[in-house]
Scaffold this active site. Structure first.
Site, mmCIF file in Angstrom:
data_model
loop_
_atom_site.group_PDB
_atom_site.id
_atom_site.type_symbol
_atom_site.label_atom_id
_atom_site.label_comp_id
_atom_site.label_asym_id
_atom_site.label_seq_id
_atom_site.Cartn_x
_atom_site.Cartn_y
_atom_site.Cartn_z
ATOM 1 C CE1 TYR A 220 1.033 0.011 4.433
ATOM 2 C CE2 TYR A 220 -0.045 2.128 4.225
ATOM 3 C CZ TYR A 220 0.771 1.266 4.927
ATOM 4 O OH TYR A 220 1.334 1.677 6.116
ATOM 5 C CG LEU B 242 8.008 2.866 5.075
ATOM 6 C CD1 LEU B 242 7.656 1.525 4.451
ATOM 7 C CD2 LEU B 242 6.799 3.741 5.188
ATOM 8 C CE LYS C 272 3.128 3.625 3.138
ATOM 9 N NZ LYS C 272 3.192 3.771 4.583
ATOM 10 C CD GLU D 161 9.548 2.579 10.765
ATOM 11 O OE1 GLU D 161 9.379 3.505 9.955
ATOM 12 O OE2 GLU D 161 9.355 1.386 10.468
HETATM 13 N N1 PDD Z 1 2.477 5.598 7.341
HETATM 14 N N2 PDD Z 1 7.131 4.504 9.042
HETATM 15 C C1 PDD Z 1 5.976 3.810 9.096
HETATM 16 C C2 PDD Z 1 5.944 2.509 9.825
HETATM 17 C C3 PDD Z 1 4.823 4.321 8.463
HETATM 18 O O1 PDD Z 1 3.678 3.625 8.487
HETATM 19 C C4 PDD Z 1 4.890 5.580 7.798
HETATM 20 C C5 PDD Z 1 3.704 6.182 7.085
HETATM 21 C C6 PDD Z 1 6.112 6.260 7.776
HETATM 22 C C7 PDD Z 1 6.288 7.595 7.066
HETATM 23 O O2 PDD Z 1 6.299 7.418 5.663
HETATM 24 P P1 PDD Z 1 5.835 8.582 4.668
HETATM 25 O O3 PDD Z 1 6.608 9.784 5.025
HETATM 26 O O4 PDD Z 1 6.158 8.042 3.342
HETATM 27 O O5 PDD Z 1 4.338 8.792 4.901
HETATM 28 C C8 PDD Z 1 7.216 5.687 8.404
HETATM 29 C C9 PDD Z 1 1.308 5.974 6.597
HETATM 30 C C10 PDD Z 1 1.012 7.430 6.576
HETATM 31 C C11 PDD Z 1 0.145 5.117 7.054
HETATM 32 O O6 PDD Z 1 0.358 3.916 7.220
HETATM 33 O O7 PDD Z 1 -0.973 5.629 7.224
#
Ligand code: PDD
Length: 285
Positions: free
Chosen positions: A32, A203, A147, A179
Protein backbone atom coordinates in the site's frame (compact mmCIF):
# COMPACT_ATOMS: atom_id res chain seq x y z
CA UNK A 1 -19.99 10.88 -0.74
CA UNK A 2 -16.56 9.31 -0.98
CA UNK A 3 -15.69 7.76 -4.35
CA UNK A 4 -13.24 4.87 -4.48
CA UNK A 5 -11.58 2.88 -7.26
CA UNK A 6 -11.83 -0.91 -7.27
CA UNK A 7 -10.44 -3.02 -10.12
CA UNK A 8 -11.15 -0.56 -12.91
CA UNK A 9 -14.36 0.99 -11.59
CA UNK A 10 -14.94 4.28 -9.78
CA UNK A 11 -17.83 3.83 -7.35
CA UNK A 12 -19.20 4.99 -3.99
CA UNK A 13 -17.00 3.60 -1.20
CA UNK A 14 -20.07 2.22 0.60
CA UNK A 15 -20.91 0.05 -2.43
CA UNK A 16 -17.45 -1.43 -3.07
CA UNK A 17 -17.14 -5.19 -2.45
CA UNK A 18 -14.30 -7.70 -2.54
CA UNK A 19 -14.24 -11.47 -2.08
CA UNK A 20 -13.49 -12.87 1.39
CA UNK A 21 -11.13 -15.21 -0.51
CA UNK A 22 -8.92 -12.23 -1.36
CA UNK A 23 -5.44 -12.87 0.02
CA UNK A 24 -5.33 -9.28 1.21
CA UNK A 25 -8.15 -10.23 3.61
CA UNK A 26 -6.95 -13.76 4.49
CA UNK A 27 -3.19 -13.14 4.82
CA UNK A 28 -2.63 -9.37 4.82
CA UNK A 29 -0.94 -10.18 1.52
CA UNK A 30 -0.61 -6.82 -0.18
CA UNK A 31 1.24 -3.54 -0.63
CA UNK A 32 0.00 0.00 0.00
CA UNK A 33 0.79 3.71 -0.19
CA UNK A 34 -0.68 6.83 1.44
CA UNK A 35 -0.29 9.86 -0.82
CA UNK A 36 -1.10 13.39 0.38
CA UNK A 37 -2.81 15.70 -2.12
CA UNK A 38 -2.53 19.47 -1.74
CA UNK A 39 -4.74 21.76 -3.85
CA UNK A 40 -5.67 18.64 -5.86
CA UNK A 41 -2.01 17.92 -6.66
CA UNK A 42 -0.57 14.61 -5.42
CA UNK A 43 2.65 15.21 -3.47
CA UNK A 44 5.74 13.33 -4.69
CA UNK A 45 3.57 10.93 -6.67
CA UNK A 46 6.50 9.53 -8.68
CA UNK A 47 8.31 8.63 -5.46
CA UNK A 48 5.21 6.99 -3.95
CA UNK A 49 4.62 4.93 -7.10
CA UNK A 50 8.30 3.95 -7.21
CA UNK A 51 8.16 2.78 -3.57
CA UNK A 52 4.98 0.81 -4.36
CA UNK A 53 6.85 -0.85 -7.23
CA UNK A 54 9.73 -1.80 -4.92
CA UNK A 55 7.34 -3.36 -2.38
CA UNK A 56 5.44 -5.27 -5.08
CA UNK A 57 8.68 -6.60 -6.57
CA UNK A 58 9.97 -7.68 -3.15
CA UNK A 59 6.75 -9.56 -2.27
CA UNK A 60 6.39 -10.95 -5.80
CA UNK A 61 3.02 -9.42 -6.69
CA UNK A 62 2.93 -8.49 -10.39
CA UNK A 63 2.61 -4.71 -10.69
CA UNK A 64 -0.71 -4.29 -12.51
CA UNK A 65 0.03 -0.77 -13.85
CA UNK A 66 2.75 1.39 -15.30
CA UNK A 67 3.72 4.55 -13.44
CA UNK A 68 1.74 6.61 -15.98
CA UNK A 69 -1.35 4.44 -15.45
CA UNK A 70 -1.06 4.76 -11.65
CA UNK A 71 -0.78 8.53 -11.93
CA UNK A 72 -3.85 8.65 -14.18
CA UNK A 73 -5.91 6.57 -11.72
CA UNK A 74 -4.86 8.78 -8.81
CA UNK A 75 -5.65 11.97 -10.78
CA UNK A 76 -9.09 10.71 -11.73
CA UNK A 77 -9.86 9.70 -8.16
CA UNK A 78 -8.76 13.10 -6.87
CA UNK A 79 -11.00 14.80 -9.47
CA UNK A 80 -13.99 12.66 -8.47
CA UNK A 81 -13.76 13.54 -4.78
CA UNK A 82 -14.85 16.80 -3.21
CA UNK A 83 -11.93 17.77 -0.99
CA UNK A 84 -9.23 20.15 -2.20
CA UNK A 85 -6.66 18.49 0.09
CA UNK A 86 -6.94 14.70 0.17
CA UNK A 87 -5.22 11.65 1.53
CA UNK A 88 -5.19 8.90 -1.09
CA UNK A 89 -4.94 5.32 0.15
CA UNK A 90 -3.75 2.90 -2.54
CA UNK A 91 -3.59 -0.86 -2.05
CA UNK A 92 -2.68 -3.82 -4.25
CA UNK A 93 -3.33 -7.29 -2.86
CA UNK A 94 -2.26 -10.59 -4.40
CA UNK A 95 -5.94 -11.08 -5.22
CA UNK A 96 -8.46 -13.90 -4.66
CA UNK A 97 -7.87 -17.65 -4.77
CA UNK A 98 -10.26 -20.61 -4.85
CA UNK A 99 -9.12 -22.01 -1.53
CA UNK A 100 -7.05 -20.75 1.36
CA UNK A 101 -3.49 -21.78 0.60
CA UNK A 102 -0.27 -20.16 1.76
CA UNK A 103 1.33 -20.87 -1.63
CA UNK A 104 0.70 -18.20 -4.27
CA UNK A 105 -2.07 -18.88 -6.81
CA UNK A 106 -0.66 -20.14 -10.13
CA UNK A 107 -2.24 -17.14 -11.86
CA UNK A 108 -2.33 -13.99 -9.79
CA UNK A 109 -5.07 -11.42 -10.33
CA UNK A 110 -4.09 -8.54 -8.04
CA UNK A 111 -6.93 -6.55 -6.49
CA UNK A 112 -6.42 -2.80 -6.91
CA UNK A 113 -8.20 -0.53 -4.45
CA UNK A 114 -7.87 3.23 -3.90
CA UNK A 115 -9.90 5.52 -1.68
CA UNK A 116 -9.78 9.16 -0.71
CA UNK A 117 -10.28 10.94 2.59
CA UNK A 118 -10.05 14.60 3.51
CA UNK A 119 -6.42 15.33 4.39
CA UNK A 120 -6.35 16.49 8.00
CA UNK A 121 -2.89 17.70 9.02
CA UNK A 122 -2.16 18.58 12.69
CA UNK A 123 -4.11 21.62 13.93
CA UNK A 124 -2.44 24.84 15.09
CA UNK A 125 -3.10 23.80 18.72
CA UNK A 126 -1.43 20.41 18.29
CA UNK A 127 1.51 22.02 16.50
CA UNK A 128 1.88 24.51 19.36
CA UNK A 129 1.82 21.90 22.13
CA UNK A 130 3.41 18.93 20.35
CA UNK A 131 2.27 15.40 21.17
CA UNK A 132 3.01 12.84 23.86
CA UNK A 133 4.55 9.50 22.90
CA UNK A 134 5.41 6.24 24.60
CA UNK A 135 8.19 3.82 23.73
CA UNK A 136 8.11 0.09 23.05
CA UNK A 137 10.38 -2.69 21.87
CA UNK A 138 10.15 -3.03 18.09
CA UNK A 139 8.96 -6.62 17.65
CA UNK A 140 8.08 -6.36 13.94
CA UNK A 141 9.56 -8.57 11.23
CA UNK A 142 12.88 -7.94 9.50
CA UNK A 143 11.40 -6.35 6.33
CA UNK A 144 10.07 -3.09 7.76
CA UNK A 145 11.38 -1.40 4.60
CA UNK A 146 8.40 -2.86 2.72
CA UNK A 147 5.08 -1.04 2.83
CA UNK A 148 2.86 -4.10 3.19
CA UNK A 149 -0.73 -4.21 4.41
CA UNK A 150 0.25 -6.76 7.09
CA UNK A 151 0.25 -4.10 9.80
CA UNK A 152 -0.93 -6.03 12.87
CA UNK A 153 2.35 -5.42 14.72
CA UNK A 154 2.20 -1.70 13.88
CA UNK A 155 -1.44 -1.57 15.06
CA UNK A 156 -0.61 -3.32 18.36
CA UNK A 157 2.31 -0.95 18.90
CA UNK A 158 0.26 2.17 18.06
CA UNK A 159 -2.48 1.01 20.45
CA UNK A 160 0.05 1.01 23.32
CA UNK A 161 0.20 4.79 22.81
CA UNK A 162 -3.55 5.23 22.38
CA UNK A 163 -4.29 3.27 25.57
CA UNK A 164 -2.12 5.79 27.46
CA UNK A 165 -3.70 8.83 25.81
CA UNK A 166 -0.62 9.37 23.62
CA UNK A 167 -0.27 9.93 19.88
CA UNK A 168 2.61 7.68 18.81
CA UNK A 169 4.86 4.83 19.91
CA UNK A 170 8.60 5.32 19.43
CA UNK A 171 10.27 1.99 18.67
CA UNK A 172 13.65 0.76 19.84
CA UNK A 173 15.39 -2.40 18.68
CA UNK A 174 18.51 -3.71 20.45
CA UNK A 175 19.04 -0.31 22.09
CA UNK A 176 18.70 1.73 18.89
CA UNK A 177 15.91 3.93 17.49
CA UNK A 178 14.12 2.46 14.48
CA UNK A 179 10.99 4.58 13.82
CA UNK A 180 7.44 5.18 15.04
CA UNK A 181 4.48 2.80 14.71
CA UNK A 182 3.36 4.82 11.65
CA UNK A 183 6.03 7.52 11.25
CA UNK A 184 9.76 8.17 11.02
CA UNK A 185 11.50 9.75 14.00
CA UNK A 186 14.04 12.59 13.92
CA UNK A 187 16.07 13.83 16.89
CA UNK A 188 17.88 17.13 17.54
CA UNK A 189 20.93 17.26 19.82
CA UNK A 190 23.04 20.39 20.22
CA UNK A 191 21.45 21.94 17.12
CA UNK A 192 22.23 18.94 14.91
CA UNK A 193 19.36 17.02 13.30
CA UNK A 194 19.85 13.24 13.48
CA UNK A 195 17.95 10.41 11.83
CA UNK A 196 18.64 6.67 11.48
CA UNK A 197 19.83 5.43 8.08
CA UNK A 198 17.43 3.57 5.80
CA UNK A 199 17.61 -0.17 6.39
CA UNK A 200 15.38 -3.25 6.46
CA UNK A 201 14.36 -2.15 9.99
CA UNK A 202 12.41 0.97 8.98
CA UNK A 203 10.16 2.33 6.26
CA UNK A 204 11.96 4.68 3.87
CA UNK A 205 9.56 7.60 4.31
CA UNK A 206 8.82 10.03 1.51
CA UNK A 207 8.55 12.77 4.16
CA UNK A 208 11.90 11.59 5.62
CA UNK A 209 13.51 12.32 2.24
CA UNK A 210 11.85 15.74 1.99
CA UNK A 211 13.04 16.70 5.50
CA UNK A 212 16.62 15.68 4.67
CA UNK A 213 16.45 17.67 1.42
CA UNK A 214 15.15 20.74 3.30
CA UNK A 215 17.94 20.42 5.87
CA UNK A 216 20.51 20.39 3.04
CA UNK A 217 18.84 23.29 1.19
CA UNK A 218 18.68 25.50 4.28
CA UNK A 219 22.11 24.54 5.64
CA UNK A 220 20.84 22.82 8.80
CA UNK A 221 23.60 20.67 10.25
CA UNK A 222 22.51 17.05 10.19
CA UNK A 223 23.74 13.46 10.25
CA UNK A 224 22.22 10.17 9.13
CA UNK A 225 23.46 7.62 11.65
CA UNK A 226 22.37 5.01 14.19
CA UNK A 227 20.80 6.68 17.25
CA UNK A 228 21.01 5.16 20.73
CA UNK A 229 17.87 4.89 22.84
CA UNK A 230 19.48 7.12 25.45
CA UNK A 231 20.20 9.78 22.80
CA UNK A 232 16.47 9.95 22.08
CA UNK A 233 15.49 10.17 25.73
CA UNK A 234 17.97 13.00 26.40
CA UNK A 235 17.47 14.81 23.07
CA UNK A 236 16.67 18.52 22.86
CA UNK A 237 13.93 17.79 20.33
CA UNK A 238 12.19 14.72 18.90
CA UNK A 239 9.88 14.90 15.85
CA UNK A 240 7.77 12.44 13.98
CA UNK A 241 7.27 12.70 10.22
CA UNK A 242 4.73 11.15 7.87
CA UNK A 243 2.69 12.02 4.81
CA UNK A 244 -0.36 12.97 6.88
CA UNK A 245 1.32 14.35 10.05
CA UNK A 246 4.09 16.17 8.11
CA UNK A 247 6.58 17.35 10.79
CA UNK A 248 5.23 17.14 14.35
CA UNK A 249 7.08 17.63 17.65
CA UNK A 250 7.03 14.88 20.28
CA UNK A 251 7.26 16.80 23.55
CA UNK A 252 7.13 13.95 26.04
CA UNK A 253 8.25 10.33 25.98
CA UNK A 254 6.98 7.83 28.56
CA UNK A 255 5.71 10.73 30.67
CA UNK A 256 9.05 12.57 30.78
CA UNK A 257 9.52 15.88 28.91
CA UNK A 258 11.72 16.08 25.81
CA UNK A 259 13.88 19.20 26.19
CA UNK A 260 11.75 21.78 28.01
CA UNK A 261 8.54 19.95 27.12
CA UNK A 262 7.62 22.29 24.27
CA UNK A 263 8.24 22.13 20.51
CA UNK A 264 11.81 23.33 19.95
CA UNK A 265 13.19 25.97 17.57
CA UNK A 266 14.74 23.59 15.03
CA UNK A 267 11.49 21.65 14.61
CA UNK A 268 9.47 24.86 14.31
CA UNK A 269 11.84 26.01 11.57
CA UNK A 270 11.67 22.65 9.76
CA UNK A 271 7.87 22.75 9.93
CA UNK A 272 7.91 26.25 8.41
CA UNK A 273 10.28 25.13 5.61
CA UNK A 274 8.01 22.19 4.93
CA UNK A 275 4.95 24.46 4.67
CA UNK A 276 6.83 26.88 2.44
CA UNK A 277 7.97 24.02 0.21
CA UNK A 278 4.39 22.73 -0.04
CA UNK A 279 3.01 26.16 -0.77
CA UNK A 280 5.55 27.03 -3.44
CA UNK A 281 5.99 23.62 -5.06
CA UNK A 282 2.44 22.35 -4.70
CA UNK A 283 -0.11 25.07 -4.44
CA UNK A 284 1.07 27.44 -7.13
CA UNK A 285 2.79 27.19 -10.48
N1 PDD B 1 2.48 5.60 7.34
N2 PDD B 1 7.13 4.50 9.04
C1 PDD B 1 5.98 3.81 9.10
C2 PDD B 1 5.94 2.51 9.83
C3 PDD B 1 4.82 4.32 8.46
O1 PDD B 1 3.68 3.62 8.49
C4 PDD B 1 4.89 5.58 7.80
C5 PDD B 1 3.70 6.18 7.09
C6 PDD B 1 6.11 6.26 7.78
C7 PDD B 1 6.29 7.60 7.07
O2 PDD B 1 6.30 7.42 5.66
P1 PDD B 1 5.83 8.58 4.67
O3 PDD B 1 6.61 9.78 5.03
O4 PDD B 1 6.16 8.04 3.34
O5 PDD B 1 4.34 8.79 4.90
C8 PDD B 1 7.22 5.69 8.40
C9 PDD B 1 1.31 5.97 6.60
C10 PDD B 1 1.01 7.43 6.58
C11 PDD B 1 0.14 5.12 7.05
O6 PDD B 1 0.36 3.92 7.22
O7 PDD B 1 -0.97 5.63 7.22
Amino acid sequence: MSICYLDGTYQPLTEARISPMDRGFLFGDGAYEVIPVYSRRPFRIAEHIARLGRTLDAVRIPNPHTAAEWEAIVSELVARNAWVDQSIYLQVSRGPDERRNHAFPAVMRPTVFLMSEALVTPSADVLASGVAAVSAADFRWARCDLKTTALLANCLLRQVAIDKGCAETVLFRDGFLTEGAASNIFVVRDGVMLVPPKSHLMLPGITYDVVLELAATHGLEHAVREILEDEVRTADEVWLTSSTKEVLAITSLDGRPIGDGRPGPVGREMHAWYQEFKNTVMRVG
